[in-house]
Design a protein around this motif. Structure first.
Motif, mmCIF file in Angstrom:
data_model
loop_
_atom_site.group_PDB
_atom_site.id
_atom_site.type_symbol
_atom_site.label_atom_id
_atom_site.label_comp_id
_atom_site.label_asym_id
_atom_site.label_seq_id
_atom_site.Cartn_x
_atom_site.Cartn_y
_atom_site.Cartn_z
ATOM 1 N N LEU A 20 23.921 56.328 16.461
ATOM 2 C CA LEU A 20 24.389 56.541 15.111
ATOM 3 C C LEU A 20 24.345 58.021 14.767
ATOM 4 N N CYS A 23 26.504 60.930 8.436
ATOM 5 C CA CYS A 23 27.797 61.114 7.772
ATOM 6 C C CYS A 23 28.068 62.607 7.616
ATOM 7 N N ALA A 31 24.753 56.553 7.808
ATOM 8 C CA ALA A 31 25.233 56.652 9.188
ATOM 9 C C ALA A 31 26.741 56.857 9.191
ATOM 10 N N GLU A 33 29.747 56.023 10.792
ATOM 11 C CA GLU A 33 30.280 55.047 11.743
ATOM 12 C C GLU A 33 31.793 55.094 11.860
ATOM 13 N N TYR A 34 32.463 55.734 10.922
ATOM 14 C CA TYR A 34 33.928 55.688 10.853
ATOM 15 C C TYR A 34 34.491 57.085 11.064
ATOM 16 N N TRP A 48 32.957 62.197 11.100
ATOM 17 C CA TRP A 48 32.340 60.872 11.116
ATOM 18 C C TRP A 48 31.754 60.630 9.742
ATOM 19 N N CYS A 50 30.499 57.708 6.535
ATOM 20 C CA CYS A 50 30.059 56.359 6.176
ATOM 21 C C CYS A 50 31.259 55.662 5.523
#
Length: 191
Positions: A20, A23, A31, A33-34, A48, A50
């Motif tokens: 992880l 952000c 975290a 994640e996207y 990256w 959240c």
């Protein structure tokens, strides 16, 4: 032969919790994640975020920001063919008529230039025995011919040979019938 050990394979994978990232939005401890592209020029380089911040980023993202209408149109055209080079049908050498098609009779204009003119010298004239050749003779026209030229000539001949303009002359009526037939034939010939 030894079988693969699924548990052993599992140990080779990364632990999802250790992968992880934080952000990339300033001040966010969630975290990341996207992923989201950094710019139009760097589509393989990502921020990256959240979930909350990727939604915010996506609402404001405009791939075409800063591009003129012509640049947007050019980009869309390139994207249509997956940014691969293209050329007109029958022009395998990048725009010039290939040797294989140089002497092909082309009554439908498939191998004509963009502006409608053929690359070879002069257009193929239909033989005088063909219906198109006789129609050219009746209309008093020569190829190459456009639809607008044909319509103008047709109007001239109809005004000149109409029976009402010639006092009900039967000869004028027959000439008008042949003009109508020639006009129909040439319209079909021109497509």
């Amino acid at each position: 032969m030894a079988k693969a050990n699924p548990e052993g394979l599992m140990s080779d994978r990364m632990d999802p919790r250790s992968a992880l990232r934080a952000c990339d939005h300033p001040g966010c401890a969630e975290a990341g994640e996207y992923r989201a592209p950094r710019s139009r020029a760097r589509l393989d380089d990502y921020y990256w975020f959240c979930l909350e911040h990727v939604r915010e980023y996506n609402k404001s993202w405009n791939y075409y920001a800063g591009m003129s209408d012509a640049e947007v149109e050019a980009d869309l055209r390139r994207s249509t063919t997956w940014e691969r080079p293209t050329w007109r049908f029958g022009a395998a050498d990048g725009g010039r008529r290939s040797q294989a098609f140089r002497n092909v009779r082309d009554p439908f204009g498939v191998f004509d230039d963009e502006d409608g003119e053929e690359r070879r010298t002069g257009a193929a004239r239909p033989s005088s025995q063909s219906p198109e050749g006789r129609a050219f003779a009746v209309m008093g026209l020569e190829p190459p011919l456009t639809l607008d030229q044909l319509k103008r000539r047709y109007k001239e001949l109809v005004k000149k040979h109409h029976p009402d303009a010639n006092g009900g002359d039967r000869g004028a009526e027959e000439r008008l019938k042949s003009i109508n037939e020639a006009y129909t034939t040439l319209r079909r010939f021109l497509g």
